[in-house]
Design a protein around this motif. Structure first.
Motif, short mmCIF file in Angstrom:
data_model
loop_
_atom_site.label_atom_id
_atom_site.label_comp_id
_atom_site.label_asym_id
_atom_site.label_seq_id
_atom_site.Cartn_x
_atom_site.Cartn_y
_atom_site.Cartn_z
N GLU A 44 -8.54 2.64 0.16
CA GLU A 44 -7.30 3.49 -0.36
C GLU A 44 -6.78 4.17 0.48
O GLU A 44 -5.59 4.84 0.13
CB GLU A 44 -8.41 4.44 -1.19
N ARG A 45 -7.31 4.20 2.01
CA ARG A 45 -6.33 4.87 2.83
C ARG A 45 -6.45 6.66 2.59
O ARG A 45 -5.46 7.37 2.63
CB ARG A 45 -5.20 4.48 3.30
N LEU A 46 -7.56 7.27 1.99
CA LEU A 46 -7.72 8.59 1.73
C LEU A 46 -8.84 9.03 2.48
O LEU A 46 -9.78 8.24 3.01
CB LEU A 46 -7.84 8.73 0.16
N LEU A 63 -13.86 8.74 5.05
CA LEU A 63 -12.72 7.99 5.05
C LEU A 63 -12.64 6.75 4.04
O LEU A 63 -13.58 6.03 4.17
CB LEU A 63 -12.05 7.56 6.38
N ASP A 64 -11.85 6.60 2.95
CA ASP A 64 -11.77 5.37 2.36
C ASP A 64 -10.98 4.54 2.94
O ASP A 64 -9.76 4.71 2.68
CB ASP A 64 -11.47 5.85 1.00
N VAL A 65 -11.20 3.44 3.66
CA VAL A 65 -10.32 2.51 4.20
C VAL A 65 -9.35 1.73 3.26
O VAL A 65 -8.27 1.56 3.48
CB VAL A 65 -11.30 1.47 5.20
N MET A 123 0.92 -1.01 -0.02
CA MET A 123 0.12 0.11 -0.11
C MET A 123 0.84 1.31 -0.06
O MET A 123 2.00 1.24 0.92
CB MET A 123 -0.93 -0.02 1.26
N ARG A 162 0.78 7.50 3.12
CA ARG A 162 -0.14 8.59 2.91
C ARG A 162 0.43 9.61 3.81
O ARG A 162 1.30 9.36 4.77
CB ARG A 162 -1.40 8.40 3.39
N LEU A 192 -5.94 12.96 4.43
CA LEU A 192 -4.94 11.69 4.32
C LEU A 192 -5.03 12.19 2.66
O LEU A 192 -6.05 11.76 1.76
CB LEU A 192 -5.31 10.31 4.55
#
Length: 137
Positions: free
Chosen positions: A80-82, A76-78, A1, A4, A132
């Motif tokens: 994509e971590r964004l 939060l997009d878990v 991954m 960020r 993020l």
């Protein structure tokens, strides 16, 4: 991954993001312990506005006392971590002016059934937020 970066948001950007999401969480003190309730909200002139049932702890104990609360919302997009998160700390008070309360009731439809006649405004004292974002190369 991919890594960020954590980017701090300006107050204006934080409130803009907060205004663009319909659900947040109000954090308050009950019996000297933290309590959290999910609520739908709107942002009006930099203030967070929620509706509540007159019999709830928020309407009966928190807002009439002018208690300090926190309000948090995020997207939060878990995978994509964004995403982003915003926390507002301020004072919650009942909206006493009948015309103003009626205007907010027209603009803010509660998600839950029941008499959500109380209108509560949170006046921000501190607004913090982060985003993020993809890390710089």
């Amino acid at each position: 991954m991919t890594a960020r970066d954590l980017k701090e948001l300006s107050q204006a950007d934080a409130l803009r993001l907060l205004a663009g999401t319909p659900l947040g969480r109000i954090v308050f003190t009950r019996h000297a312990l933290p309590a959290v309730r999910p609520v739908n909200h709107i942002v009006v002139d930099g203030h967070i506005v929620i509706r509540s049932n007159p019999g709830t702890v928020i309407s009966a104990e928190v807002a009439p006392a002018g208690a300090v609360v926190a309000f948090e919302a995020d997207e939060l997009d878990v995978a994509e971590r964004l995403g982003w998160s915003v926390i507002v700390t301020g004072v919650a008070r009942l909206v006493e002016d009948p015309e103003e309360a009626a205007l907010y009731r027209e603009r803010l439809t509660p998600w839950v059934a029941g008499e959500m006649d109380q209108v509560i405004r949170i006046r921000p004292e501190m607004v913090t937020g982060f985003e993020l974002v993809p890390a710089a190369s």
